[in-house]
Design a protein around this motif. Structure first.
Motif, PDB file in Angstrom:
ATOM      1  N   PRO A  55     -25.058 -63.365  -3.448  1.00  0.00           N
ATOM      2  CA  PRO A  55     -24.838 -64.078  -4.708  1.00  0.00           C
ATOM      3  C   PRO A  55     -23.391 -64.564  -4.701  1.00  0.00           C
ATOM      4  CG  PRO A  55     -24.935 -61.703  -5.070  1.00  0.00           C
ATOM      5  CD  PRO A  55     -25.314 -61.935  -3.648  1.00  0.00           C
ATOM      6  N   ARG A 106     -26.010 -56.702 -14.145  1.00  0.00           N
ATOM      7  CA  ARG A 106     -26.833 -57.074 -12.991  1.00  0.00           C
ATOM      8  C   ARG A 106     -25.957 -57.147 -11.748  1.00  0.00           C
ATOM      9  NH1 ARG A 106     -31.558 -61.741 -13.651  1.00  0.00           N
ATOM     10  NH2 ARG A 106     -32.938 -60.347 -14.774  1.00  0.00           N
ATOM     11  N   PRO A 107     -26.513 -56.800 -10.575  1.00  0.00           N
ATOM     12  CA  PRO A 107     -25.785 -57.098  -9.364  1.00  0.00           C
ATOM     13  C   PRO A 107     -25.545 -58.621  -9.281  1.00  0.00           C
ATOM     14  CG  PRO A 107     -27.782 -55.840  -8.877  1.00  0.00           C
ATOM     15  CD  PRO A 107     -27.824 -56.215 -10.318  1.00  0.00           C
ATOM     16  N   PRO A 108     -24.441 -59.062  -8.702  1.00  0.00           N
ATOM     17  CA  PRO A 108     -23.515 -58.300  -7.865  1.00  0.00           C
ATOM     18  C   PRO A 108     -22.435 -57.552  -8.638  1.00  0.00           C
ATOM     19  CG  PRO A 108     -22.822 -60.575  -7.887  1.00  0.00           C
ATOM     20  CD  PRO A 108     -24.093 -60.500  -8.701  1.00  0.00           C
ATOM     21  N   LEU A 109     -22.485 -57.539  -9.972  1.00  0.00           N
ATOM     22  CA  LEU A 109     -21.492 -56.756 -10.711  1.00  0.00           C
ATOM     23  C   LEU A 109     -21.873 -55.288 -10.675  1.00  0.00           C
ATOM     24  CD1 LEU A 109     -20.740 -59.019 -13.815  1.00  0.00           C
ATOM     25  CD2 LEU A 109     -19.842 -59.134 -11.484  1.00  0.00           C
ATOM     26  N   VAL A 110     -20.895 -54.452 -10.898  1.00  0.00           N
ATOM     27  CA  VAL A 110     -21.144 -53.016 -11.003  1.00  0.00           C
ATOM     28  C   VAL A 110     -20.467 -52.526 -12.277  1.00  0.00           C
ATOM     29  CG1 VAL A 110     -21.359 -52.602  -8.522  1.00  0.00           C
ATOM     30  CG2 VAL A 110     -19.103 -52.490  -9.591  1.00  0.00           C
ATOM     31  N   VAL A 159     -16.281 -59.692  -5.849  1.00  0.00           N
ATOM     32  CA  VAL A 159     -17.307 -58.669  -6.076  1.00  0.00           C
ATOM     33  C   VAL A 159     -17.145 -57.600  -5.004  1.00  0.00           C
ATOM     34  CG1 VAL A 159     -19.032 -60.077  -7.271  1.00  0.00           C
ATOM     35  CG2 VAL A 159     -18.986 -60.038  -4.774  1.00  0.00           C
ATOM     36  N   SER A 160     -17.609 -56.412  -5.327  1.00  0.00           N
ATOM     37  CA  SER A 160     -17.439 -55.291  -4.405  1.00  0.00           C
ATOM     38  C   SER A 160     -18.599 -55.228  -3.422  1.00  0.00           C
ATOM     39  CB  SER A 160     -17.390 -53.987  -5.209  1.00  0.00           C
ATOM     40  OG  SER A 160     -18.639 -53.786  -5.851  1.00  0.00           O
ATOM     41  N   GLY A 203     -21.578 -53.846  -5.137  1.00  0.00           N
ATOM     42  CA  GLY A 203     -22.377 -54.801  -5.898  1.00  0.00           C
ATOM     43  C   GLY A 203     -23.265 -55.648  -4.997  1.00  0.00           C
ATOM     44  N   LEU A 204     -22.737 -56.035  -3.844  1.00  0.00           N
ATOM     45  CA  LEU A 204     -23.543 -56.838  -2.912  1.00  0.00           C
ATOM     46  C   LEU A 204     -24.639 -55.989  -2.282  1.00  0.00           C
ATOM     47  CD1 LEU A 204     -20.681 -58.931  -1.259  1.00  0.00           C
ATOM     48  CD2 LEU A 204     -22.333 -59.685  -2.992  1.00  0.00           C
ATOM     49  N   GLN A 206     -27.392 -55.754  -4.749  1.00  0.00           N
ATOM     50  CA  GLN A 206     -28.201 -56.978  -4.827  1.00  0.00           C
ATOM     51  C   GLN A 206     -29.250 -56.999  -3.705  1.00  0.00           C
ATOM     52  OE1 GLN A 206     -27.807 -59.755  -6.967  1.00  0.00           O
ATOM     53  NE2 GLN A 206     -28.764 -61.441  -5.866  1.00  0.00           N
TER      54      GLN A 206
END
Lengths: 303, 303
Positions: free
Chosen positions: A110, B276-280, A116-117, A120-121, A124
């Protein structure tokens, strides 16, 4: 148990033809895919960056994939791009590809939110795999930081391979950075690595990689495939130099518009020049210069 | 004829609540929008960056917009984000917003391909306007280069205003660069400029801007609106300093996760923490530190 490798060799991120009203043209796409396969291309990475796939909505990608299969393209040869910004789009496109027998999918991370960390990836990709929930799923990670900015780090790749060894089986490296490609090849033996340019094809094969997925295969697939077939022969370095030269000639111009211009010219089919915004076609001067440079060269389309 | 300005004051890019399965939660969203309006917020910029809108597919945005209107939110107060990578998504979302009476739309440029020319970005906006083909359309350009990378240059803004003066009527500047905001304000008098942070609210109003569209309005809207109402009074600089201090406290953490944590805590509603991913989400330590810092401060939610 060894996972079967669905793709090896030279893949084309297939250009998407548009009609004058910018609607995708499935007939021209099917025809182009057939021609690519005749050139020795071993897989069709439809809906990649070169395909202007990020300028297509999910429904347009689904309809085109259906049209390709209905048009007789064998689905196991298809590696559609399915990675979108929205989890729900990625899940929908990936599930559709798997249900239709595609050999694999090429998954962008995404790419809107930054930074983004890796957590987080990872979340996804994990959500996509769990939600698609199909043992046939084969994911190739699509690493293209020059465009997507967000990418897959080596540590993230490692986590994904460890967690999903039979699903996350390869990567397209369009970083343009051989050091990165080499590092991935060294750290993950058996992981199927494809650089995003034929410039690195010979080096990749010598280092244990699987081939390449390259935009210029849309117009020069036969020569790139020829190097793949003969990479262990004494001709290899010469063949590499030749395809590299052609690549440099083309990439002196905006790549996607240039490739469409080349198809339009050598097929005498001006409709191929259409690009969707935010891309623009080549200027007349650039188009003339590019074609002029190519007419002195040997390559499949010009034959 | 002067175009009516649909928005002025403080707008919130509204956070999107998710259920535990990451499906958007329309009930919590409607409730939150009502509360924001009670706080003095004059417009609801739903589906912005803060809304994780780029993690939602088009259908999810359409369904949420329908739910907001069905839930009694007046559509003229809504400025949904509708700019996607794909022309067809942007047209679809923009047309849906206009048909449903939204006061305006906030339009990201297509943000995948890089670099792109101003010609290409102009073509994208022009196509959207022509295809939507509705005289009620009011576009606010969304300039956020730290995230989208692709942005609207001053020359591009000028071309768009000249070509579509009654449609392209404003811009949200989330560059974080006051020099850019000031340059737009000076060069385009009468163009409705909103910085993407309340840190620039007073400076913006003094320079002829319309207000701001700020993430922290989700939790501190009353105080930001209070500065808007009293910006010509002797209290203005003190009020600005206060809201700036609260902003800095929050933005020491990842903004979206932090805002959701604050809502979850002060409303005693843990469901709000879902991203939601890609956030944490925030780590437990960060969450505790953030809430600790805020408990010593005065703001609307804590009241």
């Amino acid at each position: 148990m060894k996972t079967v490798k669905p793709f090896a060799g030279v893949l084309a991120p297939v250009l998407t033809p548009f009609r004058q009203d910018l609607v995708p043209d499935p007939e021209r796409l099917v025809t182009h895919c057939r021609w690519l396969l005749e050139q020795g291309i071993t897989g069709l990475a439809v809906f990649g960056t070169t395909s202007e796939a990020n300028s297509l909505c999910a429904e347009e990608r689904i309809d085109l994939l259906d049209a390709l299969i209905a048009g007789g393209i064998r689905s196991e040869l298809l590696m559609p791009g399915t990675g979108c910004c929205a989890l729900t789009d990625t899940v929908r496109l990936t599930a559709h590809a798997v249900r239709n027998g595609c050999g694999g999918v090429l998954v962008l991370p995404p790419f809107y939110y930054k930074p983004v960390s890796d957590d987080g990836l990872f979340a996804q990709v994990a959500e996509v795999i769990e939600r698609v929930g199909d043992a046939r799923l084969r994911i190739y990670l699509y690493h293209i930081p020059p465009i997507a900015v967000v990418g897959y780090s080596l540590n993230l790749i490692e986590r994904l391979i460890k967690e999903y060894p039979s699903v996350v089986i390869g990567l397209k490296d369009s970083s343009g950075d051989w050091n990165n490609t080499e590092a991935i090849l060294k750290r993950f033996p058996g992981f199927d690595v494809f650089p995003g340019s034929e410039v690195f094809l010979l080096a990749t094969l010598r280092a244990g990689g699987m081939g390449c997925i390259t935009a210029t295969a849309n117009v020069n697939g036969a020569a790139v495939s020829d190097l793949y077939d003969r990479w262990r022969t004494p001709e290899a370095d010469r063949l590499q130099a030749e395809i590299t030269t052609l690549r440099k000639t083309i990439e002196a111009y905006p790549m996607i518009a240039a490739l469409k211009q080349i198809l339009a010219h050598f097929r005498n089919d001006p409709a191929w020049t259409a690009v969707r915004p935010p891309l623009v076609g080549l200027t007349r001067a650039d188009a003339q210069a590019l074609i002029g440079n190519l007419e002195q060269k040997k390559f499949a389309l010009a034959a």
